[in-house]
Design a protein around this motif. Structure first.
Motif, PDB file in Angstrom:
ATOM      1  N   LEU A  40       0.930  -1.126   0.102  1.00 32.59           N
ATOM      2  CA  LEU A  40       0.018   0.088  -0.062  1.00 32.59           C
ATOM      3  C   LEU A  40       1.005   1.341  -0.085  1.00 32.59           C
ATOM      4  O   LEU A  40       1.936   1.418   0.751  1.00 32.59           O
ATOM      5  CB  LEU A  40      -0.911   0.059   1.302  1.00 32.59           C
ATOM      6  CG  LEU A  40      -1.894   1.156   1.431  1.00 32.59           C
ATOM      7  CD1 LEU A  40      -2.731   1.145   0.423  1.00 32.59           C
ATOM      8  CD2 LEU A  40      -2.494   1.186   2.879  1.00 32.59           C
ATOM      9  N   CYS A  41       0.694   2.154  -0.974  1.00 25.62           N
ATOM     10  CA  CYS A  41       1.485   3.451  -0.879  1.00 25.62           C
ATOM     11  C   CYS A  41       0.522   4.749  -0.893  1.00 25.62           C
ATOM     12  O   CYS A  41      -0.529   4.725  -1.636  1.00 25.62           O
ATOM     13  CB  CYS A  41       2.197   3.326  -1.978  1.00 25.62           C
ATOM     14  SG  CYS A  41       1.957   3.472  -3.606  1.00 25.62           S
ATOM     15  N   THR A  42       1.098   5.859  -0.718  1.00 23.96           N
ATOM     16  CA  THR A  42       0.461   7.049  -0.848  1.00 23.96           C
ATOM     17  C   THR A  42       0.740   7.535  -2.154  1.00 23.96           C
ATOM     18  O   THR A  42      -0.484   8.153  -3.062  1.00 23.96           O
ATOM     19  CB  THR A  42       0.796   8.123   0.122  1.00 23.96           C
ATOM     20  OG1 THR A  42       0.876   7.446   1.499  1.00 23.96           O
ATOM     21  CG2 THR A  42       0.281   9.456   0.269  1.00 23.96           C
ATOM     22  N   GLN A  61      -0.707  -7.894  -4.265  1.00 21.81           N
ATOM     23  CA  GLN A  61      -1.764  -6.909  -4.902  1.00 21.81           C
ATOM     24  C   GLN A  61      -0.943  -5.433  -4.207  1.00 21.81           C
ATOM     25  O   GLN A  61      -0.449  -5.505  -3.408  1.00 21.81           O
ATOM     26  CB  GLN A  61      -2.965  -6.791  -4.073  1.00 21.81           C
ATOM     27  CG  GLN A  61      -3.931  -5.727  -4.602  1.00 21.81           C
ATOM     28  CD  GLN A  61      -5.347  -5.880  -3.829  1.00 21.81           C
ATOM     29  OE1 GLN A  61      -5.498  -6.583  -3.098  1.00 21.81           O
ATOM     30  NE2 GLN A  61      -6.339  -5.130  -4.633  1.00 21.81           N
ATOM     31  N   VAL A  62      -1.069  -4.347  -5.186  1.00 23.53           N
ATOM     32  CA  VAL A  62      -0.517  -3.270  -4.910  1.00 23.53           C
ATOM     33  C   VAL A  62      -1.809  -1.968  -5.183  1.00 23.53           C
ATOM     34  O   VAL A  62      -2.113  -2.047  -5.994  1.00 23.53           O
ATOM     35  CB  VAL A  62       0.674  -2.723  -5.833  1.00 23.53           C
ATOM     36  CG1 VAL A  62       1.435  -1.244  -5.386  1.00 23.53           C
ATOM     37  CG2 VAL A  62       1.571  -3.769  -5.880  1.00 23.53           C
ATOM     38  N   ILE A  63      -1.630  -1.499  -3.999  1.00 19.91           N
ATOM     39  CA  ILE A  63      -2.893  -0.212  -3.892  1.00 19.91           C
ATOM     40  C   ILE A  63      -2.258   0.897  -3.277  1.00 19.91           C
ATOM     41  O   ILE A  63      -1.460   1.300  -2.812  1.00 19.91           O
ATOM     42  CB  ILE A  63      -3.809  -0.721  -2.761  1.00 19.91           C
ATOM     43  CG1 ILE A  63      -4.461  -2.230  -3.019  1.00 19.91           C
ATOM     44  CG2 ILE A  63      -5.000   0.203  -2.702  1.00 19.91           C
ATOM     45  CD1 ILE A  63      -5.294  -2.717  -1.666  1.00 19.91           C
ATOM     46  N   GLY A  64      -2.600   2.006  -4.165  1.00 19.81           N
ATOM     47  CA  GLY A  64      -2.399   3.450  -4.043  1.00 19.81           C
ATOM     48  C   GLY A  64      -3.311   4.375  -3.946  1.00 19.81           C
ATOM     49  O   GLY A  64      -4.538   4.098  -4.134  1.00 19.81           O
ATOM     50  N   THR A  65      -3.088   5.458  -3.350  1.00 20.05           N
ATOM     51  CA  THR A  65      -4.128   6.426  -3.473  1.00 20.05           C
ATOM     52  C   THR A  65      -4.066   7.462  -4.972  1.00 20.05           C
ATOM     53  O   THR A  65      -3.144   7.063  -5.793  1.00 20.05           O
ATOM     54  CB  THR A  65      -3.838   7.686  -2.558  1.00 20.05           C
ATOM     55  OG1 THR A  65      -2.599   8.442  -2.981  1.00 20.05           O
ATOM     56  CG2 THR A  65      -3.634   7.026  -1.107  1.00 20.05           C
ATOM     57  N   ASN A  66      -5.017   8.277  -5.063  1.00 24.70           N
ATOM     58  CA  ASN A  66      -4.922   8.909  -6.408  1.00 24.70           C
ATOM     59  C   ASN A  66      -4.186  10.285  -6.211  1.00 24.70           C
ATOM     60  O   ASN A  66      -4.427  11.072  -7.047  1.00 24.70           O
ATOM     61  CB  ASN A  66      -6.187   9.310  -6.853  1.00 24.70           C
ATOM     62  CG  ASN A  66      -7.114  10.031  -5.908  1.00 24.70           C
ATOM     63  OD1 ASN A  66      -6.800  10.333  -4.553  1.00 24.70           O
ATOM     64  ND2 ASN A  66      -8.313  10.469  -6.224  1.00 24.70           N
ATOM     65  N   SER A  67      -3.227  10.407  -5.312  1.00 14.81           N
ATOM     66  CA  SER A  67      -2.448  11.363  -5.405  1.00 14.81           C
ATOM     67  C   SER A  67      -1.408  11.453  -6.488  1.00 14.81           C
ATOM     68  O   SER A  67      -1.175  12.609  -7.078  1.00 14.81           O
ATOM     69  CB  SER A  67      -1.331  11.664  -4.219  1.00 14.81           C
ATOM     70  OG  SER A  67      -0.416  10.630  -4.112  1.00 14.81           O
ATOM     71  N   VAL A  68      -1.156  10.529  -7.132  1.00 14.65           N
ATOM     72  CA  VAL A  68      -0.587  10.240  -8.403  1.00 14.65           C
ATOM     73  C   VAL A  68      -1.397   9.138  -9.256  1.00 14.65           C
ATOM     74  O   VAL A  68      -1.605   8.025  -8.673  1.00 14.65           O
ATOM     75  CB  VAL A  68       0.821   9.648  -8.473  1.00 14.65           C
ATOM     76  CG1 VAL A  68       1.339   9.534  -9.928  1.00 14.65           C
ATOM     77  CG2 VAL A  68       1.628  10.702  -7.612  1.00 14.65           C
ATOM     78  N   VAL A  69      -2.273   9.614 -10.066  1.00  9.95           N
ATOM     79  CA  VAL A  69      -3.256   8.528 -10.875  1.00  9.95           C
ATOM     80  C   VAL A  69      -2.463   7.573 -11.513  1.00  9.95           C
ATOM     81  O   VAL A  69      -1.746   7.853 -12.364  1.00  9.95           O
ATOM     82  CB  VAL A  69      -4.131   9.334 -11.842  1.00  9.95           C
ATOM     83  CG1 VAL A  69      -5.040   8.148 -12.315  1.00  9.95           C
ATOM     84  CG2 VAL A  69      -4.751  10.508 -10.749  1.00  9.95           C
ATOM     85  N   SER A  70      -2.893   6.143 -11.452  1.00  6.34           N
ATOM     86  CA  SER A  70      -2.112   5.144 -12.026  1.00  6.34           C
ATOM     87  C   SER A  70      -3.205   3.868 -11.813  1.00  6.34           C
ATOM     88  O   SER A  70      -4.260   4.239 -11.493  1.00  6.34           O
ATOM     89  CB  SER A  70      -0.664   4.668 -11.240  1.00  6.34           C
ATOM     90  OG  SER A  70      -1.091   4.169  -9.973  1.00  6.34           O
ATOM     91  N   GLN A  71      -2.849   2.864 -12.570  1.00  8.85           N
ATOM     92  CA  GLN A  71      -3.445   1.718 -12.515  1.00  8.85           C
ATOM     93  C   GLN A  71      -3.746   1.087 -11.238  1.00  8.85           C
ATOM     94  O   GLN A  71      -4.757   0.239 -10.973  1.00  8.85           O
ATOM     95  CB  GLN A  71      -2.811   0.535 -13.519  1.00  8.85           C
ATOM     96  CG  GLN A  71      -1.767  -0.236 -12.906  1.00  8.85           C
ATOM     97  CD  GLN A  71      -0.423   0.384 -13.231  1.00  8.85           C
ATOM     98  OE1 GLN A  71      -0.199   1.548 -13.600  1.00  8.85           O
ATOM     99  NE2 GLN A  71       0.482  -0.305 -13.451  1.00  8.85           N
TER     100      GLN A  71
END
Length: 89
Positions: A40-42, A61-71
């Motif tokens: 998980l990352c910001t 699984q890798v989950i991120g925020t939309n601070s930098v939009v990615s897949q």
């Protein structure tokens, strides 16, 4: 010393650029017998082969925020930022 054998692990990082820090942590934890590993990352920068590097290491699984939009942007931080902005006005 925390026992990780058989336990699922959530790796939390502020930013994932190349994925190598997550890769190294994953390999280490697997060596200790960890179960599933999720990252998980910001800020998901995900430069080059970052996703491949983490997946090949065994990250499920890798989950991120939309601070930098990615897949992998699954967490919307807009409400938190808007509320904070309101408090500083």
């Amino acid at each position: 010393n925390v026992e990780v054998s058989g336990r699922d692990i959530l790796l939390v990082d502020d930013m994932i650029s190349t994925g190598t820090s997550i890769q190294r942590a994953t390999k280490y934890l697997q060596g200790l017998g960890a179960g599933r590993i999720i990252a998980l990352c910001t800020h998901p920068l995900l430069v080059g082969r970052a996703m491949d590097v983490m997946e090949e290491a065994g990250v499920e699984q890798v989950i991120g925020t939309n601070s930098v939009v990615s897949q992998i942007s699954k967490i919307d931080i807009t409400p938190v930022l808007a509320e904070h902005y309101r408090t500083i006005q």
